[in-house]
Scaffold this active site. Structure first.
Site, PDB file in Angstrom:
ATOM      1  N   ASP A  18     -70.881  40.092  -5.871  1.00  0.00           N
ATOM      2  CA  ASP A  18     -70.956  41.434  -5.285  1.00  0.00           C
ATOM      3  C   ASP A  18     -72.373  41.971  -5.470  1.00  0.00           C
ATOM      4  O   ASP A  18     -72.803  42.248  -6.589  1.00  0.00           O
ATOM      5  CB  ASP A  18     -69.931  42.339  -5.987  1.00  0.00           C
ATOM      6  CG  ASP A  18     -70.059  43.801  -5.595  1.00  0.00           C
ATOM      7  OD1 ASP A  18     -70.674  44.084  -4.542  1.00  0.00           O
ATOM      8  OD2 ASP A  18     -69.552  44.654  -6.345  1.00  0.00           O
ATOM      9  N   GLU A  21     -57.509  22.305   9.212  1.00  0.00           N
ATOM     10  CA  GLU A  21     -56.428  22.428   8.233  1.00  0.00           C
ATOM     11  C   GLU A  21     -55.128  22.026   8.905  1.00  0.00           C
ATOM     12  O   GLU A  21     -54.761  22.595   9.941  1.00  0.00           O
ATOM     13  CB  GLU A  21     -56.335  23.867   7.727  1.00  0.00           C
ATOM     14  CG  GLU A  21     -55.174  24.089   6.764  1.00  0.00           C
ATOM     15  CD  GLU A  21     -54.872  25.554   6.509  1.00  0.00           C
ATOM     16  OE1 GLU A  21     -54.414  25.875   5.402  1.00  0.00           O
ATOM     17  OE2 GLU A  21     -55.077  26.378   7.434  1.00  0.00           O
ATOM     18  N   ASP A  60     -69.880  39.745  -1.126  1.00  0.00           N
ATOM     19  CA  ASP A  60     -70.434  39.988   0.205  1.00  0.00           C
ATOM     20  C   ASP A  60     -71.445  38.917   0.574  1.00  0.00           C
ATOM     21  O   ASP A  60     -71.796  38.055  -0.241  1.00  0.00           O
ATOM     22  CB  ASP A  60     -71.074  41.380   0.269  1.00  0.00           C
ATOM     23  CG  ASP A  60     -71.956  41.684  -0.935  1.00  0.00           C
ATOM     24  OD1 ASP A  60     -72.814  40.848  -1.263  1.00  0.00           O
ATOM     25  OD2 ASP A  60     -71.775  42.747  -1.562  1.00  0.00           O
ATOM     26  N   ASP A  75     -58.739  27.064  10.733  1.00  0.00           N
ATOM     27  CA  ASP A  75     -57.518  27.491  10.071  1.00  0.00           C
ATOM     28  C   ASP A  75     -56.306  27.081  10.905  1.00  0.00           C
ATOM     29  O   ASP A  75     -56.314  27.206  12.134  1.00  0.00           O
ATOM     30  CB  ASP A  75     -57.554  29.020   9.907  1.00  0.00           C
ATOM     31  CG  ASP A  75     -56.417  29.555   9.082  1.00  0.00           C
ATOM     32  OD1 ASP A  75     -56.328  29.194   7.902  1.00  0.00           O
ATOM     33  OD2 ASP A  75     -55.614  30.341   9.627  1.00  0.00           O
ATOM     34  N   ASN A  93     -73.621  44.813  -4.016  1.00  0.00           N
ATOM     35  CA  ASN A  93     -73.803  46.261  -3.860  1.00  0.00           C
ATOM     36  C   ASN A  93     -72.891  47.102  -4.746  1.00  0.00           C
ATOM     37  O   ASN A  93     -72.838  48.335  -4.601  1.00  0.00           O
ATOM     38  CB  ASN A  93     -73.624  46.666  -2.388  1.00  0.00           C
ATOM     39  CG  ASN A  93     -72.229  46.362  -1.865  1.00  0.00           C
ATOM     40  OD1 ASN A  93     -71.356  45.905  -2.613  1.00  0.00           O
ATOM     41  ND2 ASN A  93     -72.003  46.599  -0.579  1.00  0.00           N
TER      42      ASN A  93
END
Length: 543
Positions: A25, A273, A33, A204, A27
């Site tokens: 992270d 997948e 992110d 996916d 921020n």
């Protein structure tokens, strides 16, 4: 543009899966992110992998944490901006890392403008972009299809007075691949990212794209026969044979169209997948012939226990079925219990040896290995209390199935004396960082030459010096010893035998010929054709 060089980089290259919400992270909002990933790319490159796979970062209401896409061509503000993605891509390529990204094509979010238009009436331009069907005369759903996430795969819409299909959450309506306009739009969205310079896609639920146009009922599973794959046995979904709701023959035609788009961008790749009733056969079909998927993976190693006979038999079946197809191997990811908890922990013995044998085994199989973030640190499945669960699948199926949050907790960058393992400066990360994970942090391992993380690094460096391991053929050795999994990798006259003791007890076996060790990481010792392995030991040698 995509990274140049070896156009077949994916064939035997090593991928590293990054789950953006949980990586780093930048921020301080408690959620990982894209800039956070960019900051940590040097760590990934130093491990010696060839590329990364980024789980979804697209615009989304996040009801399934990004697998419910509301805009296929933009970054969700939670993760950053398109400029942030471009910077990530630029730095990754500068480090020699390929970048593959998720594509969730079988369904969108119900917040997608396409679905909002589709559900507004029965005669709008996108009325048949999703799978709609009339109720039966008594008002019940059109057929018996089930959602993986629980309940019927159909949701009634009061505006259209019809049901729409959702293989997953109610908020994830399935796109209608029988509509050529849908296929064309999705292919254009895929090409948007190829033009931007990505090196490939993880697809996916790649066998879920097309449904039976006649909406025929699925037949029931017959107890005593092979149980349908793709969900925990506690889930009613496994009580049907999924003949009509997925893995339809028409799926192959779309995969060929998709491959034609990829072929316009040399060096790009796909990994699909596969979760079907017979995933090995589907993987073979989808990767054969060089005109569909480049490679695919199934859930077999992701959910099976570490039993020599079971895993050996599965590998024999894979390589018998595959032919010229190419597998991708993962033993952990964002959907399944972490391998450190699942493979052999209950058997005892030297835990450090066990955690080293596992990557030695799966990264030397014929195929492309994929390491899941934190696996190289030895992270076990986290225990997340019910009140902190985020995963709707786990909330729905609790307590028999606790969901996927335990494998998605944030990456520990620093020790326990740094809050939340250094993942975030926020007081509240989106999921907790267990103290046990902080004790295994990157900071505690990266400078330790004997750490598990550096074992991974050394293993991958050794692997790169052995072409027979990267792209060679494989011969499974089925009858050496019940306690071991063994195979030979070969390229030309070069043959390397690979033997793994998947029990905590020492074993001495007779090899099919005299051998000489060729890996400095070996834990077994050889004398002529006699090999002694400690519990969880492994051996690589010329033969």
């Amino acid at each position: 543009m995509a990274l140049g060089g070896d156009l077949d980089w994916w064939r035997g290259g090593v991928l590293y899966q990054v789950y953006p919400r949980s990586f780093f992270d930048s921020n301080g909002d408690g959620i990982g992110d894209l800039p956070g990933i960019t900051q940590k790319l040097d760590y990934i490159a130093d491990l010696g992998v060839d590329g990364i796979w980024l789980s979804p970062f697209f615009t989304s209401p996040m009801k399934d944490f990004g697998y419910d896409v509301a805009n296929y061509r933009d970054v969700d503000p939670m993760f950053g901006t398109l400029d942030d993605f471009d910077h990530l891509l630029e730095k990754a390529h500068a480090l020699g890392l390929r970048v593959t990204i998720d594509q969730v094509l079988s369904h969108s979010s119900d917040a997608h403008p396409w679905f909002r238009e589709s559900r507004s009436s029965r005669d709008n331009p996108k009325a048949d972009w999703y799978v709609w069907a009339d109720p039966k005369p008594d008002g019940t759903p059109p057929n018996n299809w089930l959602s993986i996430f629980g309940g019927s795969a159909w949701k009634f819409d009061t505006t259209r007075q019809q049901y729409y299909m959702h293989n997953f959450l109610v908020s994830q309506p399935d796109l209608n691949f029988h509509n050529p306009d849908v296929q064309q739009q999705l292919l254009e969205d895929v090409e948007f990212w190829l033009r931007r310079g990505v090196d490939g896609f993880r697809l996916d639920t790649a066998n879920f794209y097309v449904h039976d146009k006649q909406l025929r009922d699925n037949p029931p599973w017959v107890p005593g026969t092979h149980r349908p794959e793709g969900a925990p046995k506690e889930n009613p979904y496994t009580r049907q044979m999924h003949v009509y709701d997925k893995t339809r023959p028409e799926n192959l035609a779309f995969l060929k169209k998709l491959r034609a788009v990829l072929d316009k961008y040399p060096g790009s790749t796909t990994v699909g997948e596969i979760g079907s009733d017979n995933s090995l056969a589907t993987m073979a079909e989808y990767t054969a012939g060089g005109d569909k998927l480049h490679m695919a993976y199934t859930i077999n190693l992701l959910e099976s226990p570490l039993e020599a006979g079971l895993v050996r038999g599965m590998l024999v079946d894979v390589f018998r079925e595959l032919g010229d197809g190419w597998p991708c191997w993962a033993v952990s990811n964002h959907d399944f219990v972490r391998v450190a908890s699942r493979w052999g922990k209950d058997k005892g013995g030297d835990n450090d040896a066990r955690l080293r044998m596992i990557p030695a085994l799966y990264t030397t199989l014929r195929g492309t290995p994929c390491i899941y973030q934190g696996e190289e640190l030895g992270l076990e499945e986290a225990i997340v209390p019910y009140e902190l669960l985020q995963d709707p699948y786990g909330i729905e199926m609790w307590p028999e199935f606790k969901g996927r949050d335990g494998c998605r907790t944030p990456m520990p960058w620093h020790n326990a004396n740094v809050a939340h393992g250094g993942f975030t400066t926020s007081d509240q990360p989106w999921l907790p960082v267990p103290q046990e994970h902080s004790a295994l942090s990157v900071a505690s391992q990266v400078e330790d030459p004997d750490s598990l993380r550096n074992f991974y690094k050394n293993l991958l460096a050794w692997r790169k010096t052995h072409p027979e391991i990267i792209q060679g053929d494989i011969e499974m050795l089925e009858h050496i010893d019940d306690a071991v999994i063994a195979f030979t990798r070969l390229a030309g006259i070069v043959r390397t035998i690979c033997v793994f003791n998947v029990t905590p007890d020492p074993v001495t076996i007779t090899l099919p010929g005299k051998s000489q060790g060729n890996c400095p990481l070996n834990t077994g010792s050889v004398s002529g054709d006699s090999l002694s392995l400690p519990g969880w030991g492994f051996y690589f040698g010329t033969i």
